[in-house]
Motif scaffolding. Structure first.
Motif, PDB file in Angstrom:
ATOM      1  N   ASP A  29       0.884  -1.233   0.126  1.00  0.00           N
ATOM      2  CA  ASP A  29      -0.058   0.031   0.103  1.00  0.00           C
ATOM      3  C   ASP A  29       0.833   1.212   0.015  1.00  0.00           C
ATOM      4  N   ASP A  80       3.422 -12.094  -0.069  1.00  0.00           N
ATOM      5  CA  ASP A  80       2.453 -13.325  -0.815  1.00  0.00           C
ATOM      6  C   ASP A  80       1.704 -12.893  -1.871  1.00  0.00           C
ATOM      7  N   ARG A  81       1.399 -14.152  -2.342  1.00  0.00           N
ATOM      8  CA  ARG A  81       0.618 -14.080  -3.701  1.00  0.00           C
ATOM      9  C   ARG A  81      -0.400 -12.933  -3.828  1.00  0.00           C
ATOM     10  N   ASP A  82      -1.157 -12.935  -2.808  1.00  0.00           N
ATOM     11  CA  ASP A  82      -2.473 -11.666  -3.040  1.00  0.00           C
ATOM     12  C   ASP A  82      -1.461 -10.276  -3.007  1.00  0.00           C
ATOM     13  N   SER A  83      -0.497  -9.971  -2.343  1.00  0.00           N
ATOM     14  CA  SER A  83      -0.023  -9.052  -2.036  1.00  0.00           C
ATOM     15  C   SER A  83       0.718  -8.305  -3.408  1.00  0.00           C
ATOM     16  N   ARG A 103      -0.269  -9.695  -6.412  1.00  0.00           N
ATOM     17  CA  ARG A 103      -1.380  -9.466  -7.380  1.00  0.00           C
ATOM     18  C   ARG A 103      -1.875  -7.840  -7.013  1.00  0.00           C
ATOM     19  N   ARG A 104      -1.981  -7.523  -5.889  1.00  0.00           N
ATOM     20  CA  ARG A 104      -2.613  -6.170  -5.557  1.00  0.00           C
ATOM     21  C   ARG A 104      -1.416  -5.044  -6.089  1.00  0.00           C
ATOM     22  N   GLU A 131      -1.718  -5.178  -9.881  1.00  0.00           N
ATOM     23  CA  GLU A 131      -3.009  -4.395 -10.455  1.00  0.00           C
ATOM     24  C   GLU A 131      -2.782  -2.973 -10.074  1.00  0.00           C
ATOM     25  N   ASP A 141       2.337 -19.919  -0.001  1.00  0.00           N
ATOM     26  CA  ASP A 141       1.783 -18.424  -0.808  1.00  0.00           C
ATOM     27  C   ASP A 141       2.699 -17.526  -1.392  1.00  0.00           C
ATOM     28  N   TYR A 142       3.901 -18.235  -1.814  1.00  0.00           N
ATOM     29  CA  TYR A 142       4.908 -17.280  -2.733  1.00  0.00           C
ATOM     30  C   TYR A 142       4.623 -17.681  -3.933  1.00  0.00           C
ATOM     31  N   TYR A 199       1.946 -12.647 -14.922  1.00  0.00           N
ATOM     32  CA  TYR A 199       1.776 -11.283 -15.153  1.00  0.00           C
ATOM     33  C   TYR A 199       2.440 -10.742 -16.326  1.00  0.00           C
TER      34      TYR A 199
END
Ligand SMILES: Cc1ncc(COP(=O)(O)O)c(C=O)c1O
Length: 230
Positions: free
Chosen positions: A7, A34-37, A39-40, A43, A65-66, A72
């Motif tokens: 962020d 991690d994967r979600d961070s 992606r964030r 994006e 979760d790596y 991408y």
């Protein structure tokens, strides 16, 4: 917390931002997002800003979760993933790395790269190394097992290793542990053990210490016990 703050990174992107560069796993903290961070982050970076993901230590990351982020590159025009044979492949002296990037970016880089920037011998060695993934798997498995053992040994001494997904630790020296990071650095140096002080990275109470051979690690822990008075 010594991980990339997605962020905060996104909040700093402005009209003059041309490129965002992360290392994941990161050096010198050894930590991952991690994967979600990831992606964030992907994006959130505007399409006109290049996002470089330096994954030099990717092979060592074992966290479920790596994610490296290769997916991408195809999905977007602005993402570039960097890999190297300098780490888990053990070929640092040959200076071979590669980028996974959109064709348009590869064309631009080819226009400015030096002639023979990866020499023919290094290319031949790299091709041979890529045929021997069993070697890499062995390096990675031994690194992960040793990493877990060493983390416990650091903690047993009262030290605070950051959760490592790499082949090194950033080891924290909390106040009252027996010596400061600086004192430990000086002591280890006197014992011929070369590590990195991290004051210039804003981490004056951490040292970056590679995971060595068993013999290296024993020497390291003997010297740490001395300086900590344990
Ligand atoms: C995050 C990171 N990227 C890249 C490199 C260097 O890779 P190469 O040897 O391919 O230049 C290092 C080496 O220390 C590193 O820590």
């Amino acid at each position: 917390v010594f991980t990339i703050d997605v962020d905060a990174l996104l909040a700093r992107i402005g009209p003059r931002t041309k490129l965002v560069f992360i290392a994941n796993p990161n050096n010198p903290t050894s930590t991952c997002i991690d994967r979600d961070s990831l992606r964030r982050l992907v994006e959130g970076v505007p399409s006109e800003v290049v996002l470089v993901i330096d994954a030099a230590y990717a092979e060592y990351a074992t966290a479920a979760d790596y994610a490296i982020g290769h997916e991408y590159v195809a999905a977007r025009e602005n993402v570039l993933v960097l890999r190297t044979l300098s780490k888990a492949f053990g070929l640092a002296a040959l200076r071979v790395g590669w980028a996974h990037c959109p064709v348009a970016m590869a064309r631009l880089m080819n226009q400015v790269r030096g002639v023979g920037n990866v020499n023919a011998v290094a290319q031949a060695a790299a091709c041979a190394a890529l045929e021997d993934m069993a070697f890499v798997a062995d390096v990675v498995a031994r690194n992960a097992a040793t990493r877990e053992r060493l983390a416990a040994r650091y903690r047993a001494l009262g030290l605070q290793p950051l959760p490592s997904q790499a082949n090194f630790f950033a080891v924290g020296f909390p106040s009252g542990v027996g010596c400061s990071a600086k004192q430990a650095f000086e002591h280890l140096t006197r014992r011929g053990i070369w590590i990195r002080a991290l004051a210039d990275c804003g981490m004056p109470e951490h040292l970056r210490i590679t995971i060595g051979t068993d013999a290296d690690n024993e020497r390291l822990f003997a010297a740490l016990s001395e300086v900590l008075g344990r």
